[in-house]
Enzyme design. Structure first.
Site, PDB file in Angstrom:
ATOM      1  N   PHE A  52       0.371   4.884   9.205  1.00  0.00           N
ATOM      2  CA  PHE A  52      -0.480   4.509  10.330  1.00  0.00           C
ATOM      3  C   PHE A  52      -1.850   4.035   9.852  1.00  0.00           C
ATOM      4  O   PHE A  52      -2.494   3.205  10.509  1.00  0.00           O
ATOM      5  CB  PHE A  52      -0.645   5.683  11.299  1.00  0.00           C
ATOM      6  CG  PHE A  52      -1.375   5.302  12.561  1.00  0.00           C
ATOM      7  CD1 PHE A  52      -0.774   4.482  13.501  1.00  0.00           C
ATOM      8  CD2 PHE A  52      -2.666   5.749  12.790  1.00  0.00           C
ATOM      9  CE1 PHE A  52      -1.454   4.108  14.658  1.00  0.00           C
ATOM     10  CE2 PHE A  52      -3.343   5.389  13.946  1.00  0.00           C
ATOM     11  CZ  PHE A  52      -2.735   4.562  14.883  1.00  0.00           C
ATOM     12  N   GLY A 102       2.580   7.149   4.448  1.00  0.00           N
ATOM     13  CA  GLY A 102       3.874   6.699   3.958  1.00  0.00           C
ATOM     14  C   GLY A 102       4.661   7.684   3.123  1.00  0.00           C
ATOM     15  O   GLY A 102       5.818   7.426   2.813  1.00  0.00           O
ATOM     16  N   TYR A 158       7.478   6.359  10.299  1.00  0.00           N
ATOM     17  CA  TYR A 158       6.148   6.281   9.705  1.00  0.00           C
ATOM     18  C   TYR A 158       5.435   7.614   9.817  1.00  0.00           C
ATOM     19  O   TYR A 158       5.799   8.484  10.613  1.00  0.00           O
ATOM     20  CB  TYR A 158       5.318   5.164  10.350  1.00  0.00           C
ATOM     21  CG  TYR A 158       4.774   5.490  11.725  1.00  0.00           C
ATOM     22  CD1 TYR A 158       3.491   6.007  11.892  1.00  0.00           C
ATOM     23  CD2 TYR A 158       5.537   5.272  12.873  1.00  0.00           C
ATOM     24  CE1 TYR A 158       2.985   6.299  13.157  1.00  0.00           C
ATOM     25  CE2 TYR A 158       5.044   5.552  14.131  1.00  0.00           C
ATOM     26  CZ  TYR A 158       3.763   6.062  14.272  1.00  0.00           C
ATOM     27  OH  TYR A 158       3.275   6.367  15.516  1.00  0.00           O
ATOM     28  N   CYS A 159       4.400   7.767   8.981  1.00  0.00           N
ATOM     29  CA  CYS A 159       3.536   8.951   9.033  1.00  0.00           C
ATOM     30  C   CYS A 159       2.103   8.472   8.854  1.00  0.00           C
ATOM     31  O   CYS A 159       1.745   7.398   9.329  1.00  0.00           O
ATOM     32  CB  CYS A 159       3.949   9.977   7.987  1.00  0.00           C
ATOM     33  SG  CYS A 159       3.792   9.413   6.276  1.00  0.00           S
ATOM     34  N   ALA A 160       1.274   9.247   8.167  1.00  0.00           N
ATOM     35  CA  ALA A 160      -0.127   8.860   7.998  1.00  0.00           C
ATOM     36  C   ALA A 160      -0.288   7.767   6.950  1.00  0.00           C
ATOM     37  O   ALA A 160      -0.943   6.748   7.190  1.00  0.00           O
ATOM     38  CB  ALA A 160      -0.974  10.077   7.635  1.00  0.00           C
TER      39      ALA A 160
END
Length: 288
Positions: free
Chosen positions: A102, A77, A73-75
């Site tokens: 996130f 997607g 995951y990141c901020a």
């Protein structure tokens, strides 16, 4: 310049599906991989998440478990989808991208109702590992031209906002793309006898793609948020790096393969520079 995406799709879970997937699992059962920057991680992350920033991922693969499931995951997607593709291409067996990132996860936990607008499969085009090198160079030239245009646009926006240091960083990144285009032109001419048709061919490759603004909107990027913009830039640098790596594997001669491998390293360096810019932006926000 228009954008297209050139990745084989990977499995994606919504944040609700990711939460259900993680329920009842021990930390040893699954790798939860956060590919954001340290500053983003410090502001909040999934329980037990392992931080490996996007710009460092290709150098730290040996730190990760290849056979078990990996939830990335990141901020929001975008970076994580690219990272998931890279991991799958390196032999990781069960890779899952957490769509919405996130921000969606935090919203779910808080019950705020926020959902991402990104449709990360729209416009997706399969890009096989055995891509023809000339076509790869045509795609690469188009991507570098789009990145140059993007960085110049961001530099202008930063200057309008009085952020000269940020504008100078974007100017520097734009100049890198100019240099990359020149290198591609030289290599293309060596293979095809001339680079006269390169720009035209590149335009045909991305025909039917999206403008930068459309692509940012589709990916859930807020153009007014410098951190979102930097994350978007990292996603696109990673896409270029993956393209060069795939083309290098199918290059017919050692010289072209070496050229493409050099481009992989340069894109990695660019990602790391944008990562440092993102950390700086987050630090400024925290002290603002």
């Amino acid at each position: 310049m228009l954008w297209k995406q050139f990745f084989t799709p990977v499995k994606s879970y919504s944040v609700k599906e990711a939460a259900e997937f993680l329920t009842g699992k021990n930390p040893s059962d699954v790798t939860v991989l956060d590919v954001r920057q340290p500053g983003e991680y410090r502001q909040g992350h999934l329980p037990g998440a392992r931080l490996v920033p996007m710009g460092e991922l290709s150098d730290r693969l040996d730190e990760l478990e290849r056979d078990g499931p990996t939830l990335v995951y990141c901020a929001i997607g975008g970076r994580s989808r690219v990272a998931a593709q890279m991991l799958a291409g390196k032999g990781f067996k069960h890779v899952i991208n957490m769509a919405g990132g996130f921000k969606d996860w935090e919203s779910m936990q808080q019950g705020s109702g926020w959902t991402s607008t990104g449709d990360y499969t729209q416009g997706l085009e399969l890009f096989p590992d055995d891509i023809d090198v000339r076509r790869a160079l045509e795609v690469a030239w188009g991507m570098e031209a789009a990145l140059e245009e993007f960085y110049r646009d961001m530099a202008a926006r930063a200057r309008e906002a009085g952020k000269e240091t940020t504008a100078a960083m974007y100017d520097r990144l734009a100049r890198f793309e100019v240099g990359h285009k020149a290198k591609i032109e030289n290599r293309y001419a060596a293979l095809a006898g001339s680079d006269a048709e390169l720009e035209k061919k590149a335009a045909q490759v991305v025909e039917g793609g999206m403008t930068t603004e459309e692509y940012m909107q589709r990916s859930g990027i807020d153009p007014a948020d410098p951190a979102h913009i930097a994350g978007f830039a990292m996603m696109m640098e990673a896409q270029a790096m993956d393209l060069y790596a795939r083309a290098a594997r199918s290059a017919a001669d050692a010289g072209t393969a070496a050229f493409l491998e050099d481009m992989v390293q340069e894109e990695k360096s660019h990602m790391q520079q944008v990562g440092r810019l993102l950390d700086s932006l987050l630090e400024d926000q925290n002290h603002g």
